[in-house]
Design a protein around this motif. Structure first.
Motif, short mmCIF file in Angstrom:
data_model
loop_
_atom_site.label_atom_id
_atom_site.label_comp_id
_atom_site.label_asym_id
_atom_site.label_seq_id
_atom_site.Cartn_x
_atom_site.Cartn_y
_atom_site.Cartn_z
N ALA A 166 15.11 -62.39 40.84
CA ALA A 166 16.58 -62.39 40.73
C ALA A 166 17.07 -61.24 39.87
O ALA A 166 18.10 -60.60 40.16
N ARG A 167 16.37 -60.94 38.79
CA ARG A 167 16.76 -59.81 37.94
C ARG A 167 16.67 -58.51 38.71
O ARG A 167 17.50 -57.60 38.53
N ALA A 174 23.91 -53.99 40.75
CA ALA A 174 24.59 -53.18 39.75
C ALA A 174 24.51 -51.70 40.08
O ALA A 174 25.46 -50.93 39.86
N LEU A 175 23.37 -51.31 40.62
CA LEU A 175 23.23 -49.92 41.01
C LEU A 175 24.17 -49.56 42.14
O LEU A 175 24.78 -48.48 42.15
N GLY A 212 17.95 -50.32 34.84
CA GLY A 212 17.87 -51.77 34.94
C GLY A 212 16.95 -52.21 36.08
O GLY A 212 16.19 -53.19 35.94
N ILE A 213 16.99 -51.49 37.19
CA ILE A 213 16.08 -51.82 38.31
C ILE A 213 14.64 -51.61 37.88
O ILE A 213 13.75 -52.45 38.16
N ALA A 214 14.36 -50.51 37.21
CA ALA A 214 12.98 -50.24 36.77
C ALA A 214 12.49 -51.32 35.82
O ALA A 214 11.34 -51.79 35.90
N ALA A 215 13.38 -51.74 34.91
CA ALA A 215 12.98 -52.78 33.96
C ALA A 215 12.74 -54.10 34.67
O ALA A 215 11.79 -54.84 34.36
N ALA A 216 13.59 -54.43 35.67
CA ALA A 216 13.42 -55.68 36.41
C ALA A 216 12.13 -55.65 37.23
O ALA A 216 11.39 -56.66 37.28
N GLU A 217 11.84 -54.53 37.85
CA GLU A 217 10.59 -54.43 38.62
C GLU A 217 9.38 -54.49 37.70
O GLU A 217 8.34 -55.06 38.06
N SER A 218 9.47 -53.89 36.52
CA SER A 218 8.37 -53.98 35.55
C SER A 218 8.14 -55.43 35.13
O SER A 218 6.99 -55.88 34.99
N GLY A 219 9.24 -56.15 34.92
CA GLY A 219 9.10 -57.56 34.56
C GLY A 219 8.45 -58.35 35.68
O GLY A 219 7.62 -59.24 35.43
N LEU A 220 8.79 -58.02 36.94
CA LEU A 220 8.17 -58.69 38.07
C LEU A 220 6.68 -58.38 38.15
O LEU A 220 5.85 -59.26 38.45
N SER A 221 6.32 -57.13 37.86
CA SER A 221 4.89 -56.76 37.85
C SER A 221 4.14 -57.52 36.76
O SER A 221 3.00 -57.95 36.94
#
Length: 435
Positions: A166-167, A174-175, A212-221
């Motif tokens: 979801a993040r 947002a992008l 924000g997308i990079a951070a969300a994808e990192s959290g998913l990883s």
């Protein structure tokens, strides 16, 4: 110093000197010459008389009529007395005979893969087990709690996946919004309706949305890695629990007692030994002189030393590499053993099917070596002359040795063969082969 020994030595020396100086006179006097003739010979005034030589023609008597002329062959070699046996070649089956022992088809030592206290009742040696039967069971201890913990962490990691996804979606939205605002600000700026500050702010919003997308994808990883780690922990805990039970890998018999209840088994500790006796293997070693006569799949028979039981099987393995110590080749014969009556380690006499040959049965003592070290026997040849014949040993039995290389009929010297060589006349005394 005593005078008598000195005088004796001088006297003996004088007598020897006189005997040497007047040797001719003394010889003539001993042959019957007179004293005067001996003196003349000693003084050198007369030659020594020639020794009387009998007339050869007169001394040699005339041979009588009809008398044997054996005197002329006194120098011929006399025949050597030997004992021989008349041997006739017999058709012998070509079985390769060797001694060996029985061996279990499979044998394994069951050992613990983890440490723990034994909580199962032990199986006793000789018990029959089937594939998959429980042999030893260890106390699980805290291993089940460790498994529950690993499963909880896995569930927690999996539960965080939706929020992380979801993040990522929120950051993507947002992008998109920031891109729209950026586009609008640029168009208004081109028409003179928006300031440069607004355009710069829109660009910063786009960059922030991308971060924000990079951070969300990192959290998913990170969540995916946590899930994999939790899954590995669950698998390790489950494998550790599986190691608590030691099962039979195949059906067979217990060769030793299983580990006693209450005993502590360390990693690698022995639980039990299982052997499989059906089918059973007969193992022997073939000399290099016979190995070419045996092929895989050939029929083979064997006689057990205990009880003289006979079994039949076939060759299933023939080694391609010789034993470095004995220069022999390992051969294995597989034999059915449904009643498990044949035990591991019994002595057997093995016969492997091969082509037959004409052979002679001779006592081992008849074999000898020639000057070159060739194995053979000596026989009574033509004109009663000894002959050496090389032979090949086909089989060694309690009755004697079966050998090849001799003619179908042969008079083999069995006593005295070491005292004659080829070409020496012999006077054989024949003995029956059964003696």
């Amino acid at each position: 110093m005593r005078l008598l020994p000195l005088l004796t030595a001088v006297l003996v020396a004088a007598i020897l000197a006189v005997a040497i100086m007047y040797r001719g006179a003394l010889v003539a006097f001993a042959n019957g010459a007179s004293f005067e003739e001996a003196v003349a010979i000693a003084e050198g005034t007369a030659p020594p008389p020639a020794a009387a030589e009998p007339d050869a023609a007169a001394a040699e008597p005339e041979p009588e009529a009809g008398a044997p002329a054996a005197a002329e062959d006194d120098t011929a070699p006399q025949p050597v007395s030997v004992v021989a046996m008349r041997s006739t070649a017999t058709e012998v089956d070509g079985a390769v005979v060797l001694r060996g022992q029985t061996e279990a088809a499979r044998q394994v030592e069951l050992r613990a893969e983890t440490s723990g206290r034994v909580i199962s009742n032990p199986l006793r040696k000789g018990a029959e087990v089937q594939e998959g039967d429980l042999v030893c069971e260890l106390d699980p201890g805290t291993r089940e709690a460790s498994l529950s913990e690993a499963q909880a962490r896995l569930a927690e990691a999996r539960a965080s996946v939706p929020s992380s996804e979801a993040r990522v979606e929120e950051a993507k939205a947002a992008l998109e919004e920031a891109l729209i605002n950026q586009n609008a600000a640029q168009k208004l700026s081109e028409g003179g309706y928006a300031s440069d500050t607004r355009v710069a702010s829109a660009n910063a919003a786009v960059r922030s949305a991308e971060a924000g997308i990079a951070a969300a994808e990192s959290g998913l990883s990170t969540v995916s890695a946590a899930i994999q780690s939790a899954e590995a922990a669950v698998a390790a805990a489950e494998r550790e629990i599986d190691r608590l039970t030691v099962e039979a890998p195949f059906g067979g018999l217990l060769e030793s007692d299983a580990a006693e209840i209450g005993s502590l088994l360390q990693t690698g500790g022995l639980c039990a030994t299982i052997i499989q006796l059906d089918p059973i293997k007969l193992v022997g070693y073939i000399p290099e002189t016979e190995v070419d006569r045996v092929t895989t799949g050939a029929r083979a028979g064997a006689r057990l030393a205990a009880g003289a039981r006979e079994v039949v099987g076939e060759v299933t393995f023939l080694s391609r590499s010789a034993d470095p110590q004995t220069r022999t080749f390992r051969v294995e014969i597989t034999v059915p053993n449904p009643d498990l009556s044949i035990r591991d380690g019994q002595t057997v006499e093995i016969g492997i099917e091969a082509e037959g040959a004409q052979a002679h049965l001779l006592p081992q003592s008849a074999l000898t070596l020639d000057d070159d070290g060739t194995l053979g026997v000596r026989i009574v040849g033509a004109d009663s002359m000894a002959e050496f014949v090389p032979i090949d040993v086909m089989r060694d039995t309690a009755r004697g040795m079966w050998v090849t290389g001799l003619p179908d009929q042969a008079d083999v010297i069995i006593i005295g063969q070491e005292y004659v060589v080829s070409g020496v006349p012999v006077a054989p005394t024949f003995q029956e082969p059964t003696q």
